[in-house]
Design a protein around this motif. Structure first.
Motif, PDB file in Angstrom:
ATOM      1  N   ALA A  18      25.193 130.166  28.234  1.00 56.88           N
ATOM      2  CA  ALA A  18      25.979 129.344  27.321  1.00 56.88           C
ATOM      3  C   ALA A  18      25.126 128.799  26.185  1.00 56.88           C
ATOM      4  O   ALA A  18      25.573 128.742  25.024  1.00 56.88           O
ATOM      5  N   ALA A  19      23.898 128.395  26.483  1.00 54.00           N
ATOM      6  CA  ALA A  19      23.019 127.859  25.443  1.00 54.00           C
ATOM      7  C   ALA A  19      22.692 128.916  24.396  1.00 54.00           C
ATOM      8  O   ALA A  19      22.668 128.634  23.186  1.00 54.00           O
ATOM      9  N   GLU A  56      32.799 125.071  21.822  1.00 50.07           N
ATOM     10  CA  GLU A  56      33.843 125.926  22.393  1.00 50.07           C
ATOM     11  C   GLU A  56      33.238 127.114  23.133  1.00 50.07           C
ATOM     12  O   GLU A  56      33.726 127.504  24.200  1.00 50.07           O
ATOM     13  N   ALA A  57      32.192 127.698  22.582  1.00 52.35           N
ATOM     14  CA  ALA A  57      31.534 128.823  23.239  1.00 52.35           C
ATOM     15  C   ALA A  57      30.927 128.407  24.574  1.00 52.35           C
ATOM     16  O   ALA A  57      31.065 129.116  25.590  1.00 52.35           O
ATOM     17  N   PRO A 102      14.537 121.915  10.630  1.00 56.48           N
ATOM     18  CA  PRO A 102      14.593 122.757  11.828  1.00 56.48           C
ATOM     19  C   PRO A 102      14.174 122.034  13.104  1.00 56.48           C
ATOM     20  O   PRO A 102      13.242 122.434  13.803  1.00 56.48           O
ATOM     21  N   GLN A 103      14.860 120.944  13.398  1.00 51.61           N
ATOM     22  CA  GLN A 103      14.594 120.169  14.612  1.00 51.61           C
ATOM     23  C   GLN A 103      15.944 119.818  15.228  1.00 51.61           C
ATOM     24  O   GLN A 103      16.505 118.749  14.992  1.00 51.61           O
ATOM     25  N   TYR A 104      16.490 120.742  15.984  1.00 53.84           N
ATOM     26  CA  TYR A 104      17.767 120.542  16.664  1.00 53.84           C
ATOM     27  C   TYR A 104      17.822 121.498  17.845  1.00 53.84           C
ATOM     28  O   TYR A 104      17.007 122.424  17.947  1.00 53.84           O
ATOM     29  N   ALA A 105      18.767 121.260  18.739  1.00 52.05           N
ATOM     30  CA  ALA A 105      18.801 122.047  19.967  1.00 52.05           C
ATOM     31  C   ALA A 105      20.186 122.018  20.592  1.00 52.05           C
ATOM     32  O   ALA A 105      21.024 121.175  20.264  1.00 52.05           O
ATOM     33  N   VAL A 106      20.402 122.950  21.503  1.00 54.22           N
ATOM     34  CA  VAL A 106      21.553 122.936  22.399  1.00 54.22           C
ATOM     35  C   VAL A 106      21.097 122.304  23.703  1.00 54.22           C
ATOM     36  O   VAL A 106      20.040 122.662  24.236  1.00 54.22           O
ATOM     37  N   TYR A 135      17.666 124.275  24.547  1.00 57.75           N
ATOM     38  CA  TYR A 135      17.220 125.455  23.809  1.00 57.75           C
ATOM     39  C   TYR A 135      17.015 125.117  22.347  1.00 57.75           C
ATOM     40  O   TYR A 135      17.930 124.658  21.661  1.00 57.75           O
ATOM     41  N   ASP A 136      15.792 125.352  21.867  1.00 56.92           N
ATOM     42  CA  ASP A 136      15.419 125.168  20.471  1.00 56.92           C
ATOM     43  C   ASP A 136      15.435 126.541  19.806  1.00 56.92           C
ATOM     44  O   ASP A 136      14.500 127.328  19.970  1.00 56.92           O
TER      45      ASP A 136
END
Length: 282
Positions: A18-19, A56-57, A102-106, A135-136
């Protein structure tokens, strides 16, 4: 009620799948941020269609793979239920994402409810995170943790740092940004930390902050006013990496209230001692 044994390996596989699915959507949008439709949920709290579609995914995959579990997600809500519940942040660090930072994640976590069995034969006596995935996609770094088994960055086992005091530590934190009602509690802690550590960093993605504590990049971390989905996965990462991650108020078995401190067995107690004099008592 009969206790349910949770298939943790299968749950971890589902969360990783999923991530990756969510990250693919985020990265596709990141290539053309000018087309993002951005809404304000409240002051300084943004949401884009990237958040919604990635969520949603994630939900689609987790519902198919674990139909009996509850789901609590940042954008669509949901509720806890069954023997365990997923806590989903499809894009932790939305403002960074929108700005092209570019500093974000699931972040995806599974929290087992009291009565579930996760190891041995004894049911849990309290709710606790048992699967954590952060996950980055910019660094292609996948942080994973399983209750009682350990924590990893990609294929490598990770552990918290060996810092022995705050004076030897670099800390992560987050400033009040949406709810300022606790600013008078938080700001004195920041002042103390600036004066008594090697440095303080504020990068704007709590899930990654906790993952970086787990792998030793940060020696400790504290923040107030977060949401459960911000911290659920990171809590398990830190704990399974040999660290401490707890509720600042010392009430909940994990920092579900969003008041959190984390570190190793030296820095976490020192952080707690630094914070407590400034907290309002009930």
């Amino acid at each position: 009620m009969q206790s349910t044994r949770l298939p943790l390996s299968d749950c971890l596989d589902a969360a990783v799948t999923a991530a990756h699915a969510a990250a693919a959507i985020l990265q596709a949008y990141s290539l053309d941020r000018g087309k993002l439709v951005v809404d304000a949920k409240m002051h300084n709290d943004l949401v884009s269609q990237a958040d919604r579609e990635s969520e949603e995914a994630v939900i689609g995959i987790l519902r198919e793979r674990t139909p009996d579990f509850g789901i609590v997600a940042e954008e669509s809500g949901g509720s806890t239920g069954g023997p365990a519940s997923w806590y989903i942040d499809p894009l932790d660090g939305t403002t960074n994402f929108i700005q092209g930072i570019p500093q974000y994640a699931v972040s995806i976590a599974l929290v087992a409810h009291a009565g579930a069995i996760v190891e041995g034969d004894a049911p849990l006596d309290r709710d606790v995170p048992v699967i954590g995935v952060v996950y980055d996609p910019n660094r292609e770094e996948l942080f994973t943790a399983m209750y009682g088994v350990g924590a990893w960055l990609n294929e490598h086992r990770i552990s918290v740092s060996g810092a022995r005091s705050l004076a030897d530590s670099v800390l992560g934190t987050g400033f009040p940004f949406r709810d300022f009602s606790f600013a008078d509690q938080y700001m004195p802690t920041l002042h103390r930390a600036i004066k008594s550590t090697l440095g303080v960093r504020r990068l704007g993605a709590a899930a990654l902050d906790l993952a970086w504590v787990a792998c030793g990049r940060y020696d400790g971390y504290w923040e107030m006013g977060l949401a459960p989905w911000d911290v659920a996965a990171g809590t398990l990462l830190v704990r399974e990496a040999g660290g401490i991650c707890e509720d600042i108020h010392h009430r909940d078995p994990w920092p579900i209230s969003g008041y959190i401190y984390a570190g190793n067995h030296h820095t976490a107690p020192a952080l707690d001692a630094m914070i407590q004099p400034h907290m309002k008592k009930d």
